[in-house]
Enzyme design. Structure first.
Site, short mmCIF file in Angstrom:
data_model
loop_
_atom_site.label_atom_id
_atom_site.label_comp_id
_atom_site.label_asym_id
_atom_site.label_seq_id
_atom_site.Cartn_x
_atom_site.Cartn_y
_atom_site.Cartn_z
N TYR A 151 0.74 -1.05 0.10
CA TYR A 151 -0.08 0.06 -0.06
C TYR A 151 0.87 1.26 -0.01
CZ TYR A 151 -3.37 3.58 1.58
OH TYR A 151 -4.14 4.66 1.52
N LYS A 155 1.30 4.33 -2.59
CA LYS A 155 0.83 5.80 -2.50
C LYS A 155 2.18 6.49 -2.77
CE LYS A 155 -3.41 5.83 -1.48
NZ LYS A 155 -4.27 6.56 -2.42
C1 8X3 Z 1 -4.34 6.25 5.06
C2 8X3 Z 1 -3.36 6.33 6.02
O1 8X3 Z 1 -1.70 5.56 7.48
O2 8X3 Z 1 -3.78 4.44 7.52
O3 8X3 Z 1 -3.75 6.12 3.78
O4 8X3 Z 1 -2.02 4.30 5.65
S1 8X3 Z 1 -2.49 5.33 6.72
#
Ligand code: 8X3
Length: 254
Positions: A151, A155
């Site tokens: 993830y 990002k």
């Molecule tokens: C969402 C923030 O820190 O839960 O993208 O990954 S986190």
């Protein structure tokens, strides 16, 4: 003004739809869940005097997305704001244990979906000499954290793709923004924990998390800034959060 929002059926996307509708934007709402989009369209049309057109397709599928965008009626083709919001996290496995299906889903949605929509919408904005692309990144793109390798990588890619696009568009009037939220209480963590609501609730236990609405305020700040102002990035998080992993619980009540 017309805004196209991906992942508009819930969370941050839905909050952006409401914020923009409240400020007079006509909306192109995209998500896979057509019935949720229809419900949102009905609610927003009742509250605000704006036009809304639902364009349900899966942003991961370039051919379907192209078909959906090509089929837009002429009065919807002049898109002012693209909000690349569709994205998700699945699981908390270690990088070497994440299932192939889960990492594909994250990479295809968070990176390829964003790129598909960028490629389909930005050329029209360039021809029109106006437009704003808002990518929903994350604090997770600034540094990896335990259980978030894939993830976080997606990002990080959103950050690079946003910066790259800003560079590619520097000779145009178009603006490009990366909104990077920290902990936001939406169905994000419920999906991460595969529907386990109590594990999802634990993520936000003892803190006052951001809401989708808080994030939508930052999105609107960026899009409503004067045209000579380009908000490149906004990093926002709860007051009780300092980094992706440093959180103070039970220290503030609201
Ligand atoms: C969402 C923030 O820190 O839960 O993208 O990954 S986190």
């Amino acid at each position: 003004m017309i805004a196209l929002i991906t992942g508009a059926s819930s969370g941050i996307g839905m909050a952006c739809a409401e914020k923009l509708a409240a400020n007079g934007y006509d909306l192109l709402l995209n998500a896979r869940n057509e019935s949720a989009l229809n419900e949102l369209k009905g609610e927003l049309e009742e509250k605000y005097n704006v036009r809304i057109l639902n364009i349900p397709f899966d942003v991961r599928d370039y051919a379907l997305a192209k078909e959906g965008i090509s089929a837009l009626p002429d009065e919807w083709k002049d898109i002012d704001v693209l909000i690349n919001n569709a994205g998700l996290v699945i699981g908390v496995e270690k990088e070497y244990e994440v299932s192939e299906s889960d990492w594909h889903t994250m990479i295809q949605t968070n990176i390829e979906g964003l790129l598909n929509m960028t490629q389909l919408i930005v050329p029209g904005m360039i021809s029109n000499g106006k437009g704003h692309i808002v990518n929903i990144g994350s604090i997770a793109g600034d540094a990896a954290y335990p259980g978030g390798a894939v993830y976080c990588a997606t990002k990080s890619a959103v950050k690079a793709l946003t910066d790259g696009l800003r560079i590619d568009l520097v000779d145009t009037p178009l603006r490009v923004t990366n909104i990077k939220p920290g902990m936001v209480e939406t169905n994000f963590s419920v999906i991460r924990f595969r529907g386990d609501k109590s594990s999802a609730d634990n993520v936000y236990k003892g803190i006052v998390p951001l809401s989708g609405k808080d994030v939508a305020e930052s999105v609107y700040f960026a899009v409503s800034s004067p045209l000579h102002v380009q908000i490149a990035e906004i990093l926002l998080m709860p007051t009780q959060q300092a980094t992706a992993t440093i959180v103070s619980r039970n220290t503030l009540s609201e």
